[in-house]
Design a protein around this motif. Structure first.
Motif, short mmCIF file in Angstrom:
data_model
loop_
_atom_site.label_atom_id
_atom_site.label_comp_id
_atom_site.label_asym_id
_atom_site.label_seq_id
_atom_site.Cartn_x
_atom_site.Cartn_y
_atom_site.Cartn_z
N GLY A 38 18.05 -5.83 2.59
CA GLY A 38 16.78 -6.22 3.21
C GLY A 38 16.90 -7.63 3.77
O GLY A 38 17.81 -7.94 4.52
N THR A 39 15.99 -8.50 3.37
CA THR A 39 16.04 -9.90 3.79
C THR A 39 16.91 -10.69 2.82
O THR A 39 16.66 -10.69 1.61
N ASP A 40 17.95 -11.33 3.34
CA ASP A 40 18.86 -12.10 2.49
C ASP A 40 18.22 -13.46 2.21
O ASP A 40 18.40 -14.42 2.97
N ALA A 41 17.49 -13.53 1.12
CA ALA A 41 16.81 -14.77 0.78
C ALA A 41 16.50 -14.80 -0.70
O ALA A 41 16.01 -13.81 -1.26
N HIS A 42 16.80 -15.94 -1.33
CA HIS A 42 16.43 -16.14 -2.73
C HIS A 42 14.96 -16.59 -2.79
O HIS A 42 14.64 -17.71 -3.18
N ARG A 43 14.09 -15.66 -2.36
CA ARG A 43 12.64 -15.85 -2.45
C ARG A 43 12.08 -14.69 -3.26
O ARG A 43 12.59 -13.57 -3.18
N VAL A 44 11.03 -14.95 -3.99
CA VAL A 44 10.49 -13.93 -4.87
C VAL A 44 10.14 -12.66 -4.10
O VAL A 44 10.50 -11.55 -4.53
N ASP A 45 9.47 -12.77 -2.97
CA ASP A 45 9.07 -11.57 -2.23
C ASP A 45 10.29 -10.77 -1.77
O ASP A 45 10.33 -9.53 -1.89
N ALA A 46 11.30 -11.46 -1.25
CA ALA A 46 12.50 -10.78 -0.78
C ALA A 46 13.28 -10.15 -1.93
O ALA A 46 13.84 -9.05 -1.80
N LEU A 48 12.03 -9.07 -4.83
CA LEU A 48 11.30 -7.89 -5.30
C LEU A 48 11.59 -6.69 -4.40
O LEU A 48 11.78 -5.56 -4.87
N GLU A 49 11.66 -6.94 -3.10
CA GLU A 49 11.99 -5.87 -2.16
C GLU A 49 13.41 -5.37 -2.37
O GLU A 49 13.68 -4.17 -2.35
N MET A 50 14.33 -6.31 -2.60
CA MET A 50 15.74 -5.96 -2.77
C MET A 50 15.96 -5.06 -3.98
O MET A 50 16.80 -4.15 -3.95
N GLY A 51 15.20 -5.29 -5.04
CA GLY A 51 15.39 -4.52 -6.27
C GLY A 51 14.48 -3.33 -6.41
O GLY A 51 14.39 -2.75 -7.50
N ALA A 52 13.81 -2.94 -5.35
CA ALA A 52 12.87 -1.82 -5.41
C ALA A 52 13.59 -0.53 -5.78
O ALA A 52 14.75 -0.30 -5.43
N ALA A 53 12.87 0.34 -6.51
CA ALA A 53 13.47 1.56 -7.05
C ALA A 53 14.09 2.44 -5.97
O ALA A 53 15.16 3.03 -6.17
N ASP A 54 13.43 2.56 -4.81
CA ASP A 54 13.97 3.44 -3.77
C ASP A 54 15.27 2.92 -3.19
O ASP A 54 16.15 3.70 -2.83
N ARG A 55 15.40 1.59 -3.12
CA ARG A 55 16.65 1.02 -2.61
C ARG A 55 17.81 1.31 -3.58
O ARG A 55 18.92 1.61 -3.16
#
Length: 243
Positions: A38-46, A48-55
């Motif tokens: 997804g978005t390559d960023a050490h930000r909380v929102d990014a 959370l998206e990176m570790g989402a169950a569907d991914r």
């Protein structure tokens, strides 16, 4: 043959895995499947998206078909960002999707520290300070005492992946504290597999790094133990006997 499966976000330091496979020197295969970062960023929102169950679920079929005995989400920030309970739910969902014993790098750190009988740690993180602080909170939830946290302020995993030996040692020296029983370097985007014995020799204590503990955790889930001193104290000590 024991096959260990890893879901690795993007491309940064995944070459640590074939290196570790060689250092294990046994009938163990490390299979790495890359997930969409997804978005390559050490930000909380990014994160959370990176570790989402569907991914994560999208990558497990390849590992299962390859005969993996266990699977680990090879990402620290993309697991601890969910908090202690949320990270447990992440792992439960991964285990259901994979039909295999599952864990994540964040839990690997806690389990490895317990294995070594270590409670007091210092953290040298590549992340910004706020994200590094979330890792410290996760460790505390796991029963650890965190004496200090040093964040390097790096935003992207891509930049972390360019770091070499000099940068790794600089971070480790800056983060270490005399009262810490172990030093933790929690980023799977950081190349560390080649440096662990030298780091431990210089600092005089166990050094746990993200890709190292991730492989150890996969072995633990597969009920395998391997003596590999070239991977540091974690791979060369006898298990702690609980009394």
């Amino acid at each position: 043959m024991t096959a260990l499966g890893f879901l690795y976000p993007g491309h940064s330091a995944e070459d640590d895995y074939p290196r570790i496979e060689q250092l294990l020197g046994s009938d163990i295969r490390l299979d790495v499947v890359h997930t969409d970062i997804g978005t390559d960023a050490h930000r909380v929102d990014a994160l959370l998206e990176m570790g989402a169950a569907d991914r994560l679920a999208a990558g497990v079929e390849e590992l299962r078909m390859g005969g993996a005995d266990s699977v680990v989400w090879a990402c620290t920030s993309g697991s601890f960002v969910y908090g202690w309970e949320g990270a447990h739910e992440q792992v439960r969902s991964l285990a259901v999707a994979a039909g295999l014993p599952a864990s994540s790098t964040s839990f690997a750190f806690v389990h490895a520290l317990r294995e070594l009988g270590v409670r007091t740690v210092a953290v040298g993180a590549t992340y910004p300070e706020d994200v590094a602080g979330l890792f410290a909170d996760f460790l505390r939830a796991g029963g650890m005492e965190v004496t200090s946290v040093r964040g390097a302020g790096i935003i992207t995993a891509a930049e972390v992946g360019t770091w070499g030996e000099a940068e790794v040692f600089k971070l480790a020296r800056a983060a270490d504290r005399a009262d810490a029983e172990a030093l933790l370097l929690p980023d799977t985007a950081l190349h560390t597999a080649a440096h662990i014995p030298a780091l431990e020799k210089e600092l005089g204590k166990p050094v746990l790094t993200a890709n190292q503990v991730t492989v150890w955790e996969a072995l633990r889930l597969a009920d395998r133990r391997v003596n590999a001193p070239t991977l540091g104290a974690l791979f060369s000590r006898e298990p702690l006997v609980q009394v």
